[in-house]
Design a protein around this motif. Structure first.
Motif, PDB file in Angstrom:
ATOM      1  N   LYS A 167       7.861  11.435  -2.255  1.00 13.39           N
ATOM      2  CA  LYS A 167       7.193  12.497  -1.254  1.00 13.39           C
ATOM      3  C   LYS A 167       5.925  12.116  -1.258  1.00 13.39           C
ATOM      4  O   LYS A 167       4.853  12.366  -0.438  1.00 13.39           O
ATOM      5  CB  LYS A 167       7.458  13.896  -2.048  1.00 13.39           C
ATOM      6  N   GLU A 168       5.357  12.249  -2.585  1.00 15.42           N
ATOM      7  CA  GLU A 168       3.764  11.485  -2.274  1.00 15.42           C
ATOM      8  C   GLU A 168       3.424  10.512  -1.939  1.00 15.42           C
ATOM      9  O   GLU A 168       2.413  10.872  -0.783  1.00 15.42           O
ATOM     10  CB  GLU A 168       2.985  11.537  -3.850  1.00 15.42           C
ATOM     11  N   GLU A 169       3.902   9.516  -2.118  1.00 19.04           N
ATOM     12  CA  GLU A 169       3.359   8.358  -0.890  1.00 19.04           C
ATOM     13  C   GLU A 169       3.612   9.056  -0.125  1.00 19.04           C
ATOM     14  O   GLU A 169       3.067   8.270   1.281  1.00 19.04           O
ATOM     15  CB  GLU A 169       5.024   7.198  -1.671  1.00 19.04           C
ATOM     16  N   THR A 170       4.628   9.094   0.512  1.00 23.12           N
ATOM     17  CA  THR A 170       4.817   9.743   2.500  1.00 23.12           C
ATOM     18  C   THR A 170       3.626  10.392   2.790  1.00 23.12           C
ATOM     19  O   THR A 170       3.190  10.090   3.705  1.00 23.12           O
ATOM     20  CB  THR A 170       6.380  10.222   2.158  1.00 23.12           C
ATOM     21  N   LYS A 171       3.852  11.126   1.617  1.00 24.12           N
ATOM     22  CA  LYS A 171       2.068  12.775   1.929  1.00 24.12           C
ATOM     23  C   LYS A 171       0.797  11.344   2.110  1.00 24.12           C
ATOM     24  O   LYS A 171       0.269  11.859   3.048  1.00 24.12           O
ATOM     25  CB  LYS A 171       1.937  13.327   1.286  1.00 24.12           C
ATOM     26  N   ASP A 172       0.989  11.001   1.622  1.00 21.77           N
ATOM     27  CA  ASP A 172      -0.606   9.823   0.813  1.00 21.77           C
ATOM     28  C   ASP A 172      -0.054   8.996   2.550  1.00 21.77           C
ATOM     29  O   ASP A 172      -1.044   8.626   3.018  1.00 21.77           O
ATOM     30  CB  ASP A 172      -0.844   9.060   0.028  1.00 21.77           C
ATOM     31  N   TRP A 173       0.864   8.665   3.143  1.00 18.03           N
ATOM     32  CA  TRP A 173       0.486   7.944   4.770  1.00 18.03           C
ATOM     33  C   TRP A 173       0.386   8.267   5.437  1.00 18.03           C
ATOM     34  O   TRP A 173      -0.149   8.061   6.244  1.00 18.03           O
ATOM     35  CB  TRP A 173       1.951   7.390   4.000  1.00 18.03           C
ATOM     36  N   ILE A 174       1.221  10.180   5.754  1.00 20.34           N
ATOM     37  CA  ILE A 174       1.177  10.601   6.579  1.00 20.34           C
ATOM     38  C   ILE A 174      -0.513  11.517   7.046  1.00 20.34           C
ATOM     39  O   ILE A 174      -1.174  11.146   7.830  1.00 20.34           O
ATOM     40  CB  ILE A 174       2.046  11.993   6.955  1.00 20.34           C
ATOM     41  N   LEU A 175      -0.456  11.662   5.959  1.00 20.44           N
ATOM     42  CA  LEU A 175      -2.238  12.852   5.870  1.00 20.44           C
ATOM     43  C   LEU A 175      -3.058  11.768   4.715  1.00 20.44           C
ATOM     44  O   LEU A 175      -3.106  12.320   3.667  1.00 20.44           O
ATOM     45  CB  LEU A 175      -1.824  14.297   5.132  1.00 20.44           C
ATOM     46  N   PHE A 195       1.029  -1.071   0.262  1.00 24.37           N
ATOM     47  CA  PHE A 195       0.167   0.047  -0.248  1.00 24.37           C
ATOM     48  C   PHE A 195       1.148   1.358   0.075  1.00 24.37           C
ATOM     49  O   PHE A 195       0.323   1.673  -0.700  1.00 24.37           O
ATOM     50  CB  PHE A 195      -1.013   0.040   1.088  1.00 24.37           C
ATOM     51  N   ARG A 196       1.993   1.440   0.750  1.00 26.24           N
ATOM     52  CA  ARG A 196       2.823   2.452   0.756  1.00 26.24           C
ATOM     53  C   ARG A 196       3.175   3.048  -0.592  1.00 26.24           C
ATOM     54  O   ARG A 196       3.847   4.447  -0.924  1.00 26.24           O
ATOM     55  CB  ARG A 196       3.551   2.535   1.988  1.00 26.24           C
ATOM     56  N   ASP A 197       4.397   2.350  -1.103  1.00 24.09           N
ATOM     57  CA  ASP A 197       5.308   2.440  -2.190  1.00 24.09           C
ATOM     58  C   ASP A 197       4.317   1.883  -3.294  1.00 24.09           C
ATOM     59  O   ASP A 197       4.252   1.247  -3.864  1.00 24.09           O
ATOM     60  CB  ASP A 197       6.092   0.861  -2.296  1.00 24.09           C
ATOM     61  N   ARG A 206       5.634   1.031  -6.805  1.00 20.20           N
ATOM     62  CA  ARG A 206       6.482  -0.544  -6.706  1.00 20.20           C
ATOM     63  C   ARG A 206       8.256  -0.427  -7.518  1.00 20.20           C
ATOM     64  O   ARG A 206       8.496  -0.835  -7.400  1.00 20.20           O
ATOM     65  CB  ARG A 206       5.938  -1.440  -7.552  1.00 20.20           C
ATOM     66  N   ASP A 207       8.437   1.264  -5.996  1.00 19.07           N
ATOM     67  CA  ASP A 207      10.051   1.136  -6.823  1.00 19.07           C
ATOM     68  C   ASP A 207      11.026   0.776  -5.673  1.00 19.07           C
ATOM     69  O   ASP A 207      11.819   0.737  -5.640  1.00 19.07           O
ATOM     70  CB  ASP A 207       9.911   2.536  -7.496  1.00 19.07           C
TER      71      ASP A 207
END
Length: 119
Positions: free
Chosen positions: A55-63, A44-46, A49-50
């Motif tokens: 930054k966008e994936e991290t943003k989706d995780w945090i918020l 789900f986070r990556d 799949r790289d």
């Protein structure tokens, strides 16, 4: 992101992601929740799949965009304060859990008490 990105490459890889939550400290057996978090990262986070979160994936995780913080806080306050479990809060139930309400992050009401003499 900078706190988790230990190698400062602008991404969060799986080991950095896990390392932010869990330290092996010589223990070779990981708890089950760590294994679950590894799966969460891959599934789900990556999203692209790289092998790392940008930054966008991290943003989706945090918020996450589908998470309503105000609704979650309201549900939390009702759950913790509704002593008779009728789904409604009385003045007494709120006063009994005063510290929960003034310490809430969503309203930051506790700060208002410090800034206003009338409270």
């Amino acid at each position: 992101m900078e706190d988790i990105d230990k190698n400062a490459d602008g991404f969060i890889d799986l080991e950095e992601y896990i390392g932010d939550m869990y330290s092996h400290d010589g223990n070779t057996d990981e708890p089950e929740w760590v294994k679950t978090e590894r799966e969460q990262f891959v599934e789900f986070r990556d999203k692209n799949r790289d092998g790392k979160m940008d930054k966008e994936e991290t943003k989706d995780w945090i918020l996450p965009s589908d998470y309503d913080h105000a609704e979650a806080e309201a549900r939390h306050l009702v759950y913790e304060s509704d002593q008779n479990k009728d789904g409604k809060l009385t003045k007494e139930e709120i006063v009994d859990k005063y510290d929960l309400f003034v310490g809430g992050q969503a309203t930051d009401f506790g700060e208002a008490l410090v800034r206003h003499d009338e409270f």
